[in-house]
Design a protein around this motif. Structure first.
Motif, short mmCIF file in Angstrom:
data_model
loop_
_atom_site.label_atom_id
_atom_site.label_comp_id
_atom_site.label_asym_id
_atom_site.label_seq_id
_atom_site.Cartn_x
_atom_site.Cartn_y
_atom_site.Cartn_z
N ILE A 101 -32.93 -35.43 -104.26
CA ILE A 101 -34.35 -35.04 -104.23
C ILE A 101 -34.52 -33.94 -103.18
N TYR A 136 -31.46 -29.43 -111.81
CA TYR A 136 -32.37 -29.39 -110.67
C TYR A 136 -33.38 -28.27 -110.70
N SER A 343 -37.42 -40.94 -106.01
CA SER A 343 -38.68 -40.26 -105.68
C SER A 343 -38.81 -40.17 -104.16
N GLU A 369 -41.82 -35.66 -105.02
CA GLU A 369 -40.93 -35.31 -106.12
C GLU A 369 -40.38 -36.59 -106.72
N ARG A 371 -37.68 -37.97 -110.12
CA ARG A 371 -36.82 -37.66 -111.23
C ARG A 371 -36.23 -38.95 -111.79
N GLN A 390 -37.97 -34.35 -114.44
CA GLN A 390 -38.18 -34.10 -113.03
C GLN A 390 -39.58 -33.53 -112.82
#
Length: 700
Positions: A101, A136, A343, A369, A371, A390
């Protein structure tokens, strides 16, 4: 608070009985990519740096610690600030991650902002060179630095407890480094507590802080001013022997808890991070007389000792709090065997303090964030890969004298899929990512970008221990808030920066070639790349001045980057109980814009050659590091001279279980002047002089 906590964790770990350590497999699984593969069988050039290697090569900042790896350099904005550069690309084109992350700080916005990711805390660091946008996002077009800190435990300790303490000292800056970790299990519940602390005074250099070219340039400017004004100017005192205002202190404290079972794991973690550091290379003090050469050296002997912060020096203070949740659920869902998710929620502040202690500029970044991915297969499976999603959102704001970027909210949503087919003798990979980004400033029009990135590759195993891979990728990156909306003075870069709200996505078509050979005492890794950029975004000088600063404007141009890396290691016949090995690392990058010429701050060719002699209780290493001059320069950029550093190190294992490691090393033994071309301060802040380091690591 941090020092007391550090003392507590060291006392606790020192009191624990030593536990048997799990011997790591020689084959490391790369978990930083979309498809989990062994590091020696990745289509991209990959490095996995172990905790032991971090201990031996630790240089402070994340960038400096990794800069010795092939294809990696660093921004080096003083000893406190070093953000990794991969194959000449940095900033928003290299994604720095913590456990997969984003770091969510401001290090990609400006070169004077330190990264909140700390090498001293890492259990391992994975470096993926080349486009990683499939997994990413577009801002990983240059590569990924993934720092795994283990703060969310994924396994139950072999015994009731395990842990590690690390301590070190460096002579060049009177630096101290310390880190401690303790982890314990109560049934399925695993708890971890960790602290880290590093600090240093102003660091020593072999001679003058300013380069000969910089001094000649300033002398020419003064002569021109004297002709125009008809009067002599007072000469500036040149910093000698020590770089002032380069002291720093970094502290972190954290902890995590996980439930671990046959079903998978789920855990949460918290980390508090604080830093205070000076910004070297921006202050000048007048004096009446001064000479150059040997006479100047004598005159400046009295200046070799400095206070931590001289009058007129600015200080940067930052802190970050971070909450993480991570997990993996084993399941039986068609082809998918696991669901992974992670996260983070982050609150970041960065204040630039004036000499009187008042805040001149305040940067804040609040964001989150998340994912999640469904994983099919595993490393070594015939069919493996992942599909996932994401999402991230950040609120960035700058206020004060140097608020060159307006408050802006950035939202990003992406979906991706990557798959790998392995037929033993050969195989194929492919992936696709679709991403949308919304950039919303408080003033001005919003911008939205839709990007598509894709990659296809193939690999062969022509013989046992040999792997050859080729990867073709088309990646897109949306412009950042700074590139779009900058408009103001930026003292750190000594420029008045102006963005362009009309910037479009930049697109890179790249070809990567990688080879791994491990056989008969040889270990060879070769990486080569070619990138053709359309609408490459860069900061270009305009030749104008604003607020007594040169004006730079973000523009777009087509560009080409190419180069490669070579690593060769050879194990030779031993001498009785002693083993002997040698290694060689080479790297080169060339970068040009179609209309603007050479791209600035591209690292020159460099080589590191080393010899190691070892036995059960000790490992000895001698190496030479050579960096060539850089004459392929952009407008208003000065060339950089070559330099050669000689380094020595010894690692001792005084205990039979080898859980204790004692390191003694000497870097830049000949005390030579060196300047890193990728540093924006290279002509006013050289690399440190001769330094001795002693460090100890104890695992339990």
């Amino acid at each position: 608070m941090f020092k007391y906590a550090a003392a507590s964790v060291i006392a606790l770990t020192a009191a624990l009985p030593a536990q048997a350590q799990t011997i790591e497999s020689e084959t490391v699984i790369v978990t930083g990519s979309a498809t989990p593969v062994r590091s020696v069988e990745a289509l991209q050039s990959v490095d996995v740096v172990s905790q032991e290697e971090i201990f031996e090569t630790f240089q402070g900042s994340l960038g400096e610690t990794l800069a010795r790896l092939p294809g990696i350099s660093t921004t080096s904005f003083g000893p406190a600030v070093g953000r990794p550069i991969i194959r000449g690309l940095g900033g928003d084109r290299v994604r720095i991650l913590n456990n997969g992350i984003g770091a969510i700080d401001a290090s990609a916005v400006s070169v004077d902002h330190a990264s909140t990711s700390e090498a001293i805390e890492a259990e391992r660091i994975e470096i993926l060179r080349g486009p990683s946008a499939i997994a990413y996002g577009g801002n990983a077009v240059g590569g990924v630095i993934n720092v795994f800190d283990g703060r969310v435990p994924t396994q139950v300790p072999a015994g009731m407890f395990d842990g590690q303490i690390v301590g070190g000292y460096t002579s060049v800056d009177d630096g101290k480094q310390m880190a401690g970790r303790i982890r314990g299990g109560i049934g399925a519940l695993v708890l971890q507590f960790d602290v880290a602390h590093r600090e240093a005074d102003d660091f020593e250099i072999p001679g003058l802080a300013e380069s000969a070219r910089q001094r000649a340039l300033e002398e020419a400017e003064h002569e021109e001013e004297e002709k125009e004004e008809g009067e002599e100017h007072a000469e500036e005192e040149e910093a000698y022997g020590v770089v002032g205002n380069s002291a720093f202190q970094f502290d972190s404290i954290g902890g995590g808890a996980s439930l671990v079972g046959d079903w998978g794991y789920f855990g949460v973690a918290y980390r508090a991070f604080e830093a205070e550091y000076g910004l070297p290379g921006h202050e000048h003090h007048d004096h009446e007389e001064g000479e150059e050469g040997e006479e100047e050296e004598e005159e400046h002997e009295e200046h070799e000792e400095h206070d931590e912060h001289e009058e007129g020096d600015a200080t940067l203070v930052m802190d970050q709090t971070r909450w993480d949740a991570r997990g993996a659920l084993n399941l039986d869902l068609g082809p998918f065997s696991q669901l992974t998710f992670a996260s983070s929620i982050v609150n970041y502040k960065h204040a630039e303090l004036e000499p009187n202690g008042e805040i001149g500029t305040l940067f804040t970044n609040e964001g989150w964030e998340a994912r999640a991915a469904l994983v099919n297969g595993s490393a070594g499976s015939r069919w493996s890969g992942a599909v996932g999603v994401q999402v991230f959102n950040t609120d960035f704001e700058a206020s004060g004298e140097e608020a060159f970027v307006p408050p802006v909210e950035t939202s990003d949503f992406g979906i991706f899929a990557a798959q790998r087919l392995d037929f033993e003798s050969h195989g194929f990979e492919g992936g696709l990512r679709v991403e949308t980004r919304d950039v919303k400033p408080t003033s001005g029009a919003d911008r939205s970008f839709d990007t598509v990135s894709g990659a296809v590759g193939a690999f062969w195993r022509p013989a046992e221990g040999a792997f050859i891979g080729v990867n073709l990728a088309r990646t897109q990156r949306a412009p950042t808030d700074a590139e779009l909306f900058s408009n103001g003075p930026h003292a750190a870069t000594r420029a008045f920066e102006i963005g362009s709200a009309e910037l479009s996505e930049e697109t890179a078509l790249s070809l990567d070639f990688t080879t791994h050979i491990v056989t008969d005492g040889w270990h060879v890794e070769i990486g080569a790349f070619y990138i053709d950029y359309s609408d490459f975004i860069f900061l270009a000088p305009t030749g104008e001045d604003e607020d007594e600063l040169p004006v730079y404007r973000y523009l777009q141009d087509d560009a080409t980057l190419w180069g490669g890396e070579l690593f060769v290691e050879r194990d030779w016949t031993g001498f009785g109980p002693w083993s002997l090995s040698s290694d060689l690392t080479l790297e080169y990058v060339r970068a040009e814009g179609d209309t603007q010429g050479d791209i600035p701050r591209i690292p020159p060719f460099s080589a590191i050659a080393g010899v190691e002699l070892g036995r059960d209780v000790v490992e000895l290493r001698a190496e030479v590091e050579y960096v060539t001059e850089q004459n392929d320069i952009a407008a208003f950029e000065l060339p950089t001279d070559s330099y050669t550093f000689f380094n020595l190190s010894a690692v001792a294992y005084p205990l039979a279980d080898r859980n204790m490691r004692i390191l003694i090393s000497a870097s830049n033994v000949t005390d030579e002047e060196g300047r890193r071309h990728t540093s924006q301060l290279k002509d006013v802040v050289p690399l440190p002089g001769r330094s001795f380091r002693i460090a100890l690591s104890q695992k339990f």
